[in-house]
Scaffold this motif. Structure first.
Motif, PDB file in Angstrom:
ATOM      1  N   VAL A 282       0.848  -1.143   0.064  1.00  8.80           N
ATOM      2  CA  VAL A 282      -0.009  -0.026   0.116  1.00  8.80           C
ATOM      3  C   VAL A 282       0.888   1.315   0.154  1.00  8.80           C
ATOM      4  O   VAL A 282       0.648   2.017  -0.733  1.00  8.80           O
ATOM      5  CB  VAL A 282      -0.906   0.036   1.193  1.00  8.80           C
ATOM      6  N   LEU A 283       1.892   1.547   1.042  1.00  9.57           N
ATOM      7  CA  LEU A 283       2.713   2.502   0.853  1.00  9.57           C
ATOM      8  C   LEU A 283       3.645   2.467   0.049  1.00  9.57           C
ATOM      9  O   LEU A 283       4.196   3.507  -0.390  1.00  9.57           O
ATOM     10  CB  LEU A 283       3.048   2.722   2.478  1.00  9.57           C
ATOM     11  N   GLY A 284       4.161   1.292  -0.253  1.00 10.85           N
ATOM     12  CA  GLY A 284       5.381   1.383  -1.061  1.00 10.85           C
ATOM     13  C   GLY A 284       6.852   1.917  -0.777  1.00 10.85           C
ATOM     14  O   GLY A 284       7.652   2.098  -1.335  1.00 10.85           O
ATOM     15  N   LYS A 285       6.904   1.978   0.561  1.00  8.15           N
ATOM     16  CA  LYS A 285       8.109   2.176   1.188  1.00  8.15           C
ATOM     17  C   LYS A 285       8.311   1.975   2.676  1.00  8.15           C
ATOM     18  O   LYS A 285       7.317   1.580   3.235  1.00  8.15           O
ATOM     19  CB  LYS A 285       8.132   3.883   1.137  1.00  8.15           C
ATOM     20  N   LYS A 286       9.602   1.904   2.908  1.00 11.05           N
ATOM     21  CA  LYS A 286       9.682   1.232   4.507  1.00 11.05           C
ATOM     22  C   LYS A 286       9.434   2.363   5.435  1.00 11.05           C
ATOM     23  O   LYS A 286       9.455   3.361   5.242  1.00 11.05           O
ATOM     24  CB  LYS A 286      11.107   1.102   4.849  1.00 11.05           C
ATOM     25  N   VAL A 287       8.511   1.884   6.563  1.00  7.74           N
ATOM     26  CA  VAL A 287       8.102   2.856   7.707  1.00  7.74           C
ATOM     27  C   VAL A 287       9.417   3.093   8.582  1.00  7.74           C
ATOM     28  O   VAL A 287      10.033   2.210   8.865  1.00  7.74           O
ATOM     29  CB  VAL A 287       7.014   2.108   8.452  1.00  7.74           C
ATOM     30  N   SER A 288       9.424   4.453   8.831  1.00 12.02           N
ATOM     31  CA  SER A 288      10.773   4.892   9.599  1.00 12.02           C
ATOM     32  C   SER A 288      10.630   4.463  11.168  1.00 12.02           C
ATOM     33  O   SER A 288      11.577   4.172  11.720  1.00 12.02           O
ATOM     34  CB  SER A 288      11.118   6.326   9.320  1.00 12.02           C
ATOM     35  N   VAL A 289       9.265   4.676  11.502  1.00 10.75           N
ATOM     36  CA  VAL A 289       9.152   4.695  13.051  1.00 10.75           C
ATOM     37  C   VAL A 289       7.659   3.742  13.247  1.00 10.75           C
ATOM     38  O   VAL A 289       6.754   4.441  12.712  1.00 10.75           O
ATOM     39  CB  VAL A 289       9.157   5.835  13.695  1.00 10.75           C
ATOM     40  N   PHE A 290       7.705   2.930  13.809  1.00 13.00           N
ATOM     41  CA  PHE A 290       6.627   2.047  14.252  1.00 13.00           C
ATOM     42  C   PHE A 290       6.198   2.502  15.508  1.00 13.00           C
ATOM     43  O   PHE A 290       7.410   2.246  16.379  1.00 13.00           O
ATOM     44  CB  PHE A 290       6.653   0.657  14.017  1.00 13.00           C
ATOM     45  N   LEU A 291       4.958   2.920  16.053  1.00 12.96           N
ATOM     46  CA  LEU A 291       4.727   3.079  17.189  1.00 12.96           C
ATOM     47  C   LEU A 291       3.521   2.266  17.560  1.00 12.96           C
ATOM     48  O   LEU A 291       2.435   1.864  16.816  1.00 12.96           O
ATOM     49  CB  LEU A 291       4.109   4.722  17.491  1.00 12.96           C
ATOM     50  N   ALA A 292       3.413   1.603  18.976  1.00 10.48           N
ATOM     51  CA  ALA A 292       2.441   0.958  19.354  1.00 10.48           C
ATOM     52  C   ALA A 292       2.267   0.854  20.752  1.00 10.48           C
ATOM     53  O   ALA A 292       3.163   1.385  21.408  1.00 10.48           O
ATOM     54  CB  ALA A 292       2.557  -0.428  18.808  1.00 10.48           C
ATOM     55  N   GLY A 293       1.119   0.430  21.249  1.00  8.85           N
ATOM     56  CA  GLY A 293       0.798   0.214  22.788  1.00  8.85           C
ATOM     57  C   GLY A 293       0.530  -1.047  23.044  1.00  8.85           C
ATOM     58  O   GLY A 293       1.280  -2.148  22.428  1.00  8.85           O
TER      59      GLY A 293
END
Length: 606
Positions: A282-293
């Motif tokens: 979908v985004l076609g690029k790597k995510v720089s920062v993943f945030l989760a709880g």
């Protein structure tokens, strides 16, 4: 002295005394997860939400009836000029006990916050213009009343009139879905304003355009970690607005990179690839920062490219352990860099389960009833014509002859089997559940033996006119209320510290309000992102009213000397402005390191 509106309306000549302001906070205590009523209500809500959520997905309805902008643009200011910088706060897993939730809210809503790191350096940070709730905004289950008491009021009182109200965006977690997302939608997705924030979103997922090519995306994975088709289409359109050099911060309610580590035997279903699908297709690029709880602690993973995966679920809910051994190394080369509390401290905190009876008194009442039902029939049979203390063999024979005790005993074993953690596989679950249940039955028999030996002489000494059966029932109840929860506490302690199982149950039983955290993000004029992980070692337990509107409504009582101020969990993580990492074909060569990370911002204070 404050006067309520209801005090103003009065009959002519009638004198009404003004109502004094309350001197204690109006908040609620931490949720007692082993309270039988809480367990029953939460279980029923989870069952109903799961059933109706599969049949009527609210996200599909909102996609049709509630259009929202493709993105909320914070890359420009109110006059349309590009922003040089932006401050953003990320808080997840909040809305539980007053002390923990309000302590975090008070720091988040402060105009400025001075934070000291482990080396003694001070960093001056600013309250965020944008506030993101990362999931599970209320406990134990979603309702208008619970949101109001556990979430809205703490943040309103924390802000007071200290600064402007931030724009709020919220990611729903599983607890928000327990009423089918109805209360969440009413509070966060209908443009409602409170004295603590201003809501903007119209759906349960959103996209924020931030300064210097940064984007923050908030997803809604519902109860089954499902990425629905309208949401995929929405993020495809968002991705079409991104430039090749833009970078992404992805907020998800659950840390998918840890889930498969703590339950390796469960395998990966097709829904477990949602984040990979979103990132790659979908985004076609790597995510720089993943945030989760979802996990109520702080934990940061980093790979060789400097990409970050951060769990920051310390907004107010009970603490989760950090010492599970199978999550230090995540797939894809992400290595754990920090955890809060430290793993050693987490391991020692688990020993509090030896105080299970004192920490969970209503569960003690429940276990007292169970032990009474298990042993009362046996004790009554032994009391008939008894002259002296029975032998243990006689107790066992009486138990075998008591149909009610046998049926209830079987129910206890089935219940402990259902309760057992299956993350180590079905064999471990079966063994642990049966052994746990048999220990309860053995303890109940020993207790019944002791009660039968004590009841007759004690009743005679007290000259009770009531039969020994009644006294036996009282003793069984008292003994079961004390010993039964202790057996559960020992089981949870051994399961967690020895077998790495039951992390949720072993720490929810403790309701620890301390070791809280949130993230403060700063996008500066150079386009670099600085992440400040803020921690609270011990939150205040006593409060008093603030003296002015520049104070929060409630401030820590100076007599609570054990409370500690917020400080940095680790030095700030700085992600320098570089080009974003593109997705590579599965057969392609590894790419160069395009992202640099520095844990010490230049110049010290920000």
């Amino acid at each position: 002295m404050a006067v309520r509106a209801s005090d103003v309306s009065r009959l002519p000549g009638q004198r009404v005394e003004p109502t004094p302001e309350p001197q204690t906070p109006p908040g609620r205590k931490m949720v007692s997860w082993f309270d039988p009523t809480v367990l029953a209500k939460s279980g029923m809500k989870a069952l109903l939400s799961g059933t109706f959520g599969r049949q009527a997905d609210r996200r599909l309805l909102d996609a049709v009836s509630r259009p929202q902008p493709l993105c909320f643009d914070y890359s420009v200011d109110d006059t349309g000029h590009p922003r040089d910088e932006l401050w953003l706060d990320y808080v997840s897993d909040l809305g539980d006990g007053w002390d923990s939730t309000y302590a975090v809210a008070s720091a988040v809503m402060a105009p400025e916050l001075e934070l000291t790191d482990e080396s003694g350096r001070t960093h001056v940070t600013r309250g965020g213009d944008v506030l993101v709730f990362g999931g599970d905004e209320v406990y134990p289950t979603a309702s208008v009343d619970e949101y109001q008491a556990r979430t809205v009021v703490p943040y309103e009182d924390a802000l007071n009139k200290r600064r402007h109200r931030p724009h709020l965006f919220a990611v729903p977690g599983n607890h928000d879905w327990y009423d089918g997302l109805v209360s969440f939608t009413r509070l966060f997705c209908q443009g409602r304003r409170s004295n603590g924030w201003r809501t903007q979103q119209q759906r349960s997922y959103f996209a924020l355009r931030l300064p210097h090519g940064w984007w923050l995306l908030g997803t809604d994975m519902q109860l089954e970690s499902d990425l629905d088709a309208p949401q995929v289409e929405f993020f495809q359109k968002v991705a079409a607005q991104m430039r090749g050099t833009d970078r992404i911060i992805l907020c998800n309610a659950e840390p998918a990179w840890v889930k498969q580590q703590v339950m390796p035997r469960a395998g990966r279903g097709f829904l477990d690839h949602n984040i990979d699908f979103l990132e790659q297709k979908v985004l076609g690029k790597k995510v720089s920062v993943f945030l989760a709880g979802d996990l109520h602690h702080y934990r940061r993973h980093e790979n060789a490219d400097g990409r970050q995966k951060i769990i920051a679920g310390g907004g107010g809910a009970f603490l989760h352990p950090t010492h599970l051994p199978k999550v230090d190394q995540s797939p894809g080369g992400f290595v754990q860099k920090a955890s809060y509390p430290p793993q050693r401290a987490s391991q020692w905190l688990a020993w509090r389960n030896l105080l299970f009876t004192a920490l969970n008194p209503w569960f003690g009442v429940f276990m007292g009833v169970v032990y009474t039902l298990l042993g009362w029939g046996i004790a009554a049979n032994l009391n008939e014509g008894a002259v002296g203390a029975p032998s243990f063999r006689e107790v066992i024979n009486a138990g075998v002859q008591s149909t009610g005790s046998l049926v209830l005993g079987a129910g206890v074993v089935l219940g402990t089997f259902a309760f057992a953690d299956g993350r180590r596989g079905p064999l471990w679950k079966k063994t642990a559940g049966i052994v746990h249940g048999l220990v309860h039955l053995a303890v109940a028999l020993l207790l019944t033996w002791g009660v039968s030996a004590v009841a007759a002489p004690l009743a005679a000494e007290l000259q009770w006119s009531l039969r020994r059966d009644f006294l036996s029932g009282l003793l069984l109840f008292g003994g079961g209320a004390l010993i039964g929860p202790l057996v559960v506490g020992v089981y949870l302690l051994l399961s967690l510290n020895v077998f790495s199982c039951h992390p949720n149950e072993a720490f929810s039983s403790l309701s620890i309000p301390d070791w809280k955290n949130f993230l403060r993000l700063h996008f500066d004029e150079d386009g670099q992102l600085t992440v400040y992980p803020v921690g609270f070692r011990r939150v205040p337990r006593r409060w008093k009213r603030g003296r002015s509107p520049e104070d929060p409504v409630w401030i820590p009582d100076p007599t609570d000397t054990r409370a500690t101020p917020p400080r940095l969990i680790e030095p700030p993580i700085v992600i320098h402005r570089t080009k974003a990492l593109p997705m590579l074909e599965e057969t392609g060569p590894p790419g160069p390191t395009d992202m640099m990370v520095d844990k010490h911002p230049p110049g010290g204070a920000v």
